[in-house]
Scaffold this motif. Sequence first.
Motif, PDB file in Angstrom:
ATOM      1  N   PHE A   1       0.826  -1.210   0.000  1.00  0.00           N
ATOM      2  CA  PHE A   1       0.000   0.000   0.000  1.00  0.00           C
ATOM      3  C   PHE A   1       0.858   1.256   0.000  1.00  0.00           C
ATOM      4  CE2 PHE A   1      -1.912   3.301   2.823  1.00  0.00           C
ATOM      5  CZ  PHE A   1      -2.732   3.866   1.852  1.00  0.00           C
ATOM      6  N   LEU A   2       1.815   1.326   0.910  1.00  0.00           N
ATOM      7  CA  LEU A   2       2.647   2.524   1.024  1.00  0.00           C
ATOM      8  C   LEU A   2       3.452   2.763  -0.254  1.00  0.00           C
ATOM      9  CD1 LEU A   2       3.906   2.181   4.708  1.00  0.00           C
ATOM     10  CD2 LEU A   2       2.079   3.661   3.843  1.00  0.00           C
ATOM     11  N   GLN A   3       3.967   1.694  -0.841  1.00  0.00           N
ATOM     12  CA  GLN A   3       4.801   1.838  -2.036  1.00  0.00           C
ATOM     13  C   GLN A   3       3.984   2.259  -3.256  1.00  0.00           C
ATOM     14  OE1 GLN A   3       6.797  -1.948  -2.238  1.00  0.00           O
ATOM     15  NE2 GLN A   3       7.844  -1.615  -0.289  1.00  0.00           N
ATOM     16  N   THR A   4       2.816   1.634  -3.451  1.00  0.00           N
ATOM     17  CA  THR A   4       2.007   2.011  -4.615  1.00  0.00           C
ATOM     18  C   THR A   4       1.423   3.404  -4.438  1.00  0.00           C
ATOM     19  OG1 THR A   4       0.081   0.842  -3.668  1.00  0.00           O
ATOM     20  CG2 THR A   4       1.442  -0.358  -5.273  1.00  0.00           C
ATOM     21  N   PHE A   5       1.049   3.760  -3.213  1.00  0.00           N
ATOM     22  CA  PHE A   5       0.508   5.108  -2.988  1.00  0.00           C
ATOM     23  C   PHE A   5       1.587   6.169  -3.177  1.00  0.00           C
ATOM     24  CE2 PHE A   5      -0.855   8.697  -0.272  1.00  0.00           C
ATOM     25  CZ  PHE A   5      -2.014   9.013  -0.945  1.00  0.00           C
ATOM     26  N   GLU A   6       2.797   5.891  -2.719  1.00  0.00           N
ATOM     27  CA  GLU A   6       3.891   6.852  -2.904  1.00  0.00           C
ATOM     28  C   GLU A   6       4.162   7.081  -4.388  1.00  0.00           C
ATOM     29  OE1 GLU A   6       8.615   7.494  -1.665  1.00  0.00           O
ATOM     30  OE2 GLU A   6       7.561   5.646  -1.120  1.00  0.00           O
ATOM     31  N   ARG A   7       4.172   6.013  -5.154  1.00  0.00           N
ATOM     32  CA  ARG A   7       4.400   6.162  -6.595  1.00  0.00           C
ATOM     33  C   ARG A   7       3.233   6.903  -7.259  1.00  0.00           C
ATOM     34  NH1 ARG A   7       7.915   4.256 -10.311  1.00  0.00           N
ATOM     35  NH2 ARG A   7       7.169   3.833 -12.433  1.00  0.00           N
ATOM     36  N   TYR A   8       2.015   6.635  -6.797  1.00  0.00           N
ATOM     37  CA  TYR A   8       0.850   7.357  -7.308  1.00  0.00           C
ATOM     38  C   TYR A   8       1.005   8.855  -7.042  1.00  0.00           C
ATOM     39  CZ  TYR A   8      -4.021   8.922  -7.683  1.00  0.00           C
ATOM     40  OH  TYR A   8      -5.168   9.604  -8.008  1.00  0.00           O
ATOM     41  N   GLN A   9       1.460   9.211  -5.851  1.00  0.00           N
ATOM     42  CA  GLN A   9       1.681  10.611  -5.515  1.00  0.00           C
ATOM     43  C   GLN A   9       2.692  11.254  -6.464  1.00  0.00           C
ATOM     44  OE1 GLN A   9       2.640   9.734  -1.293  1.00  0.00           O
ATOM     45  NE2 GLN A   9       1.231  11.399  -0.814  1.00  0.00           N
ATOM     46  N   GLU A  10       3.771  10.528  -6.739  1.00  0.00           N
ATOM     47  CA  GLU A  10       4.807  11.043  -7.627  1.00  0.00           C
ATOM     48  C   GLU A  10       4.266  11.274  -9.034  1.00  0.00           C
ATOM     49  OE1 GLU A  10       7.729   8.034  -7.378  1.00  0.00           O
ATOM     50  OE2 GLU A  10       8.496   8.656  -5.402  1.00  0.00           O
ATOM     51  N   MET A  11       3.360  10.391  -9.472  1.00  0.00           N
ATOM     52  CA  MET A  11       2.842  10.480 -10.836  1.00  0.00           C
ATOM     53  C   MET A  11       1.745  11.520 -10.998  1.00  0.00           C
ATOM     54  SD  MET A  11       2.749   6.393 -11.709  1.00  0.00           S
ATOM     55  CE  MET A  11       2.103   6.599 -13.376  1.00  0.00           C
ATOM     56  N   THR A  12       1.014  11.815  -9.930  1.00  0.00           N
ATOM     57  CA  THR A  12      -0.152  12.695 -10.038  1.00  0.00           C
ATOM     58  C   THR A  12      -0.003  14.015  -9.289  1.00  0.00           C
ATOM     59  OG1 THR A  12      -1.240  11.754  -8.093  1.00  0.00           O
ATOM     60  CG2 THR A  12      -1.664  10.687 -10.227  1.00  0.00           C
ATOM     61  N   GLY A  13       0.875  14.034  -8.304  1.00  0.00           N
ATOM     62  CA  GLY A  13       0.984  15.212  -7.451  1.00  0.00           C
ATOM     63  C   GLY A  13      -0.059  15.262  -6.354  1.00  0.00           C
ATOM     64  N   ARG A  14      -0.973  14.310  -6.315  1.00  0.00           N
ATOM     65  CA  ARG A  14      -1.999  14.293  -5.274  1.00  0.00           C
ATOM     66  C   ARG A  14      -1.424  13.753  -3.961  1.00  0.00           C
ATOM     67  NH1 ARG A  14      -5.498  11.683  -9.562  1.00  0.00           N
ATOM     68  NH2 ARG A  14      -6.497  13.445 -10.620  1.00  0.00           N
ATOM     69  N   GLN A  15      -1.882  14.299  -2.861  1.00  0.00           N
ATOM     70  CA  GLN A  15      -1.515  13.864  -1.529  1.00  0.00           C
ATOM     71  C   GLN A  15      -2.733  13.226  -0.855  1.00  0.00           C
ATOM     72  OE1 GLN A  15       1.825  14.249  -0.762  1.00  0.00           O
ATOM     73  NE2 GLN A  15       1.845  15.033  -2.867  1.00  0.00           N
ATOM     74  N   TRP A  16      -2.513  12.574   0.312  1.00  0.00           N
ATOM     75  CA  TRP A  16      -3.662  11.899   0.921  1.00  0.00           C
ATOM     76  C   TRP A  16      -4.757  12.869   1.323  1.00  0.00           C
ATOM     77  CZ3 TRP A  16      -4.027  13.530   5.962  1.00  0.00           C
ATOM     78  CH2 TRP A  16      -2.853  13.771   6.694  1.00  0.00           C
TER      79      TRP A  16
END
Length: 386
Positions: free
Chosen positions: A209-224
């Motif tokens: 979860f943490l790894q895929t969410f971190e990469r998602y953040q990098e790709m989109t700029g969205r934060q939690w």
Amino acid sequence: MQIGIDKLSFATTPFYLDLVELARARDVDPNKYLIGIGQEKQAVVPPTQDAVTLGAAAALKLMTPALKERISTVLVATESGVDNSKATAVYIKRLLGLSRFTRVVELKEACYAATAGVMMAKGLVATDPQSVVLVIGTDIARYGLNTPGEVTQGAGAVAMTITANPRLLSLDQVSVTASDDLMDFWRPLYSEDAMVDGKYSTQVYIDFFLQTFERYQEMTGRQWADFDALLFHLPFTKMGKKALEALLGDHDDPDSQRLRAALTASQQYCRQVGNLYTGSLYLSLLSYLQNGQARPGQRLGLFSYGSGAEGEFYSGVLQPNFENQLNDVAADLATRQQLSVAEYEKSFNGQLGLADTDVSFDTSKDPSPFWLTGQGGHQRQYQVNQ
């Protein structure tokens, strides 16, 4: 063109076990189940139900004559398949009365496979925007009687239609998938019951979860803080809480409070049913939509996980009048019949499983829309309850 989930439904067995009663029978403090694991009730599977009948029952809740005409493909995700060759989707297509000219496929990667079906369906709809893809996640979670995993058993199915211009959840373009060859959970071909390294599996789940969410953040700029809810695969409700807390840490601001409240709402149905394997994330979604502060325009994050292991984080935006595209899960759960521990154990031991003998099952006490009536000549026999 927007593509996403147009309709979503859930079905489970007509019977359940109260986990306080199970705790007493196993000489365990009930709070170990109610608080430590976060479960209250568990679906009980009679011999007359399996992955085929549960999947068909969930899909039936979506069906209209017009929808049947538009379904081009049925993708069934399961780790409770009934044949090493023939797809569960073939049986379900017949029980639903779908056209002969329908593509049918079974997908497997532990609890993750329904999400793989959603992603495949997006591609199919992109090539033919007039088509509808039916995605089903259907499973029976078995760990054995009087085992450490017994409290995390369960059964049920979700069904979704993936379409262009969806009326429920429009899916964003970006998703992040990760996979590794791990042995945190598995079910050998010779075993009906799963094998699991519980502590290891929990840690792998959180890491994915943490790894895929971190990469998602990098790709989109969205934060939690940009999400109105983060939804999780919930083999038991405490698992999602551990993952969310690993992300939020000590934060207690309005954004983190909102995410924690959304998680609590998303846990309610799982707490009453147990582990759905492939359908679990989408029951979590249903639970949030019907028990949380869901509103059109909200962005939801979804984390899908399957042991062995694969995870994916993706997101979507709720559409106007999304609540009209769901079945009333709470009403369905309220109609179930409670079984004693002895009755649960009899049902558990009475399932067809890997048996190669001919058998006929008594369907008179099962009000479900579809039945497994038995096995003859090494062929499972299914019937519509009319």
